[in-house]
Design an enzyme around this catalytic site. Structure first.
Site, PDB file in Angstrom:
ATOM      1  NE  ARG A   5      -3.347   0.079   2.935  1.00  0.00           N
ATOM      2  CZ  ARG A   5      -4.664   0.134   2.875  1.00  0.00           C
ATOM      3  NH1 ARG A   5      -5.242   1.247   2.544  1.00  0.00           N
ATOM      4  NH2 ARG A   5      -5.384  -0.902   3.167  1.00  0.00           N
TER       5      ARG A   5
ATOM      6  CE  LYS B 294       2.393 -21.171   9.917  1.00  0.00           C
ATOM      7  NZ  LYS B 294       3.014 -21.103  11.239  1.00  0.00           N
TER       8      LYS B 294
ATOM      9  CG  ASP C  92       5.129 -26.808   6.276  1.00  0.00           C
ATOM     10  OD1 ASP C  92       6.238 -26.676   6.817  1.00  0.00           O
ATOM     11  OD2 ASP C  92       4.133 -27.231   6.883  1.00  0.00           O
ATOM     12  CG  HIS C  93       9.568 -22.362   7.335  1.00  0.00           C
ATOM     13  ND1 HIS C  93       8.476 -22.198   8.128  1.00  0.00           N
ATOM     14  CD2 HIS C  93      10.623 -22.433   8.173  1.00  0.00           C
ATOM     15  CE1 HIS C  93       8.864 -22.166   9.396  1.00  0.00           C
ATOM     16  NE2 HIS C  93      10.164 -22.311   9.461  1.00  0.00           N
TER      17      HIS C  93
ATOM     18  CE  LYS D  45      12.957 -25.437   9.625  1.00  0.00           C
ATOM     19  NZ  LYS D  45      13.720 -24.242   9.947  1.00  0.00           N
TER      20      LYS D  45
ATOM     21  CD  GLU E  80       9.635 -21.461  17.908  1.00  0.00           C
ATOM     22  OE1 GLU E  80      10.076 -20.434  17.408  1.00  0.00           O
ATOM     23  OE2 GLU E  80       8.430 -21.758  17.938  1.00  0.00           O
TER      24      GLU E  80
ATOM     25  CG  ASP F 170       2.682 -20.843  15.116  1.00  0.00           C
ATOM     26  OD1 ASP F 170       2.518 -20.185  14.077  1.00  0.00           O
ATOM     27  OD2 ASP F 170       3.726 -20.786  15.802  1.00  0.00           O
TER      28      ASP F 170
ATOM     29  CG  HIS G 175       6.055 -25.938  10.614  1.00  0.00           C
ATOM     30  ND1 HIS G 175       5.861 -25.565   9.320  1.00  0.00           N
ATOM     31  CD2 HIS G 175       6.066 -24.785  11.331  1.00  0.00           C
ATOM     32  CE1 HIS G 175       5.766 -24.237   9.255  1.00  0.00           C
ATOM     33  NE2 HIS G 175       5.882 -23.748  10.464  1.00  0.00           N
TER      34      HIS G 175
ATOM     35  CE  LYS H  65       5.892 -19.398  19.239  1.00  0.00           C
ATOM     36  NZ  LYS H  65       6.852 -19.286  18.157  1.00  0.00           N
TER      37      LYS H  65
HETATM   38  C1  BG6 Z   1       6.573 -20.485  12.034  1.00  0.00           C
HETATM   39  C2  BG6 Z   1       5.739 -20.207  13.242  1.00  0.00           C
HETATM   40  O1  BG6 Z   1       5.816 -21.115  11.041  1.00  0.00           O
HETATM   41  O2  BG6 Z   1       7.645 -21.346  12.404  1.00  0.00           O
HETATM   42  C3  BG6 Z   1       6.576 -19.568  14.345  1.00  0.00           C
HETATM   43  O3  BG6 Z   1       4.693 -19.323  12.895  1.00  0.00           O
HETATM   44  C4  BG6 Z   1       7.774 -20.423  14.642  1.00  0.00           C
HETATM   45  O4  BG6 Z   1       5.816 -19.360  15.523  1.00  0.00           O
HETATM   46  C5  BG6 Z   1       8.518 -20.785  13.368  1.00  0.00           C
HETATM   47  O5  BG6 Z   1       8.616 -19.657  15.491  1.00  0.00           O
HETATM   48  C6  BG6 Z   1       9.589 -21.804  13.648  1.00  0.00           C
HETATM   49  O6  BG6 Z   1      10.380 -21.951  12.513  1.00  0.00           O
HETATM   50  P1  BG6 Z   1      11.896 -22.385  12.641  1.00  0.00           P
HETATM   51  O7  BG6 Z   1      12.337 -22.515  11.235  1.00  0.00           O
HETATM   52  O8  BG6 Z   1      12.599 -21.297  13.395  1.00  0.00           O
HETATM   53  O9  BG6 Z   1      11.891 -23.661  13.409  1.00  0.00           O
END
Ligand code: BG6
Length: 509
Positions: free
Chosen positions: A47, A154, A183-184, A188, A222, A241, A246, A346
């Site tokens: 924007r 996501k 989905d990252h 990996k 985490e 989340d 994941h 977390k």
């Molecule tokens: C994200 C979540 O998809 O993945 C986050 O929304 C999380 O809350 C993150 O911290 C974790 O990714 P990675 O690659 O750091 O394990």
């Protein structure tokens, strides 16, 4: 390496956090490695009104702040920056998309490029259907003069209904094979390597089943809390989340059958079969198989860590889980009777993601005369991050008299072979999308199946009733009750490090 065909990436949400932290640095790394197409451009859209020059300034800043290429030449940076363009529009406004369409046409003409376009939705989820519809309203998804692809970040839906609706809307505008759902975790390197480990080695696959494996443990811990994302997280929680996407995708990669060939359809058809075989956890089974927790205030090394409920933009009476431990079963031939234990949270003591394959004990132990207290099962630890690597734990004789057995490890670390750091997930995923390879992207049926599995658990929690929410002091391995889901009281999670010494309290919330 195959080089992608010339293309433009349109980033919706170009002034956002993901763009500056992940997308721009990943694209620059690809540029540095000469993996971008010969002719390439990025069109940033959001924007705010920026000129191309102003946007290039932001891109440069993001490379300074988040880029990890230290030996890039000035020329490399300049040619990358010259490929950046910007158009400011309100993406809710359908007419405004004409401006993007015209800009794309002029960039392609200026650079003599075909109209191969990737639209990257790095915007709040409510905007995914709006942008897809607006693109279609201007026929911008049409493949007539080059391919068009859509990358969706996501979260993909908030529950099963919203995921179904989103899939339907996106598929109205685009064909399924044009849609790339991120989905990252699949991007990996170490998650991809699970497939190499299983299907490129003769020794593991014969053992990879209920006859030899006792249980599987998947952890994604985490050390950070929700930080500035309380507003989003409080409506999401760890199940949505991390688990729905994941952890289940990692489960799918561990549990899938070997695909006939290594291509997007075959691989994803195999993982989806795993999701369809997940035994539903419903009603009173939820309390027995799933433990949820929320971090509470604690003091670690003299520093106070806030309770989740005191975080910015979090409801002070929130019952959102920041920790989940669950036991699942995959009801199929290979995995019948093998429990999978998943855990994420977390503010745990450290950041670690790993898979532990616990093999069965020997049928009979012949060394008991010399005590068997050190005898453990063989374990294969697949370390996803950090200290990426693979560890095989096995028993060996303690040198000297008698026959005492001690656990030792065969240890492989990526750091010993990889030059520099491993490619980031975004680097791999962006490159794959440019190449038209969706293997590492989630297919619509997989996303839906994963929602179908987690939804009854979320429903049980919503109704609350006797579903407990346990408080755990920030900096510890989650509620003590997380151990209760194991089939035997002798079993426990693997703790890659100790609880931080914290003076918070375990309690029921
Ligand atoms: C994200 C979540 O998809 O993945 C986050 O929304 C999380 O809350 C993150 O911290 C974790 O990714 P990675 O690659 O750091 O394990």
């Amino acid at each position: 390496m195959e080089q992608p065909k010339d293309c433009v990436i349109v980033i919706f949400g170009a002034s956002g956090d993901l763009t500056k932290r992940k997308l721009i640095p990943a694209l620059f790394t690809l540029h540095h490695k000469k993996l971008l197409p010969e002719r390439f451009a990025v069109l940033g859209v959001s924007r705010t009104e920026y000129s191309d020059e102003e946007f290039r300034g932001h891109v440069e800043q993001s490379l300074q702040d988040f880029g990890d290429i230290e030996d890039a030449s000035k020329g490399e940076a300049q040619s990358f920056l010259q490929a950046m363009y910007y158009t400011g529009i309100d993406t809710k406004n359908t007419e405004a998309f004409a401006k993007v369409k015209n800009r794309l046409a002029s960039i392609c003409d200026e650079r003599s490029m075909p109209r191969n376009i990737i639209y990257y939705l790095s915007v709040p989820p409510a905007m995914y259907p709006v942008i897809a519809k607006n693109l279609a309203a201007h026929d911008m998804q049409n493949e007539a003069r080059g391919w068009k692809r859509l990358i969706v970040e996501k979260p993909f839906g908030h529950d099963l209904d919203s995921a179904l609706e989103l899939n339907a809307t996106l598929q109205d505008a685009f064909q399924e094979d044009q849609i790339y759902r991120i989905d990252h975790y699949l991007g990996k390197e170490t998650v991809q390597n699970i497939m190499a480990l299983r299907f490129a080695n003769g020794i593991f696959e014969p053992l990879w089943n209920r006859n030899y494996i006792d249980r599987v443990e998947i952890t994604s811990a985490e050390s950070v809390g929700v930080e500035k994302r309380g507003g989003y997280y409080d409506h999401s929680g760890a199940m949505r989340d991390m688990v729905q996407n994941h952890l289940l995708q990692v489960t799918g990669t561990i549990a899938m059958e070997p695909p006939a060939v290594f291509d997007a359809d075959s691989v994803r058809s195999e993982t989806v079969k795993v999701f369809h075989s997940l035994r539903p956890i419903t009603g009173d089974k939820v309390a027995k198989n799933v433990v949820r927790g929320q971090y509470t205030e604690s003091t670690v090394d003299g520093n106070t860590l806030k309770a989740y409920r005191d975080e910015e933009k979090v409801d002070p009476e929130s019952r959102t889980e920041t920790f989940v431990a669950l036991k699942l079963h995959i009801d199929n031939w290979r995995w019948g009777g093998v429990p999978f234990y998943l855990r994420t949270g977390k503010h745990l003591p450290t950041r670690v993601s790993e898979v532990v394959i616990h093999f069965k004990r020997t049928p009979h132990y012949i060394f008991s005369r010399d005590s068997n207290e050190n005898v453990k099962c063989n374990q294969l630890v697949i370390r996803i991050q950090p200290d990426e690597g693979i560890l095989l734990k096995y028993g060996m004789k303690v040198p000297g008299a008698g026959f005492q057995i001690q656990q030792v490890s065969m240890d492989f670390k990526y750091a010993n072979i990889a030059e520099g750091s491993l490619p980031s997930a975004y680097e791999r995923l962006l490159l794959d999308c440019m190449l038209g390879d969706a293997t590492l992207y989630a297919r619509s049926d997989a996303v839906e199946a994963c929602w179908r599995f987690v939804e009854p658990i979320l429903d049980a929690w919503k109704d609350d009733g006797d579903q407990k929410l346990y408080g755990y002091p920030a900096g510890t391995w989650g509620p003590k009750e997380a151990k209760s889901i194991f089939e035997s009281p002798d079993l426990d999670w693997r703790y890659p490090c100790e609880n931080l010494s914290s003076d918070g309290e375990y309690c029921e919330l």
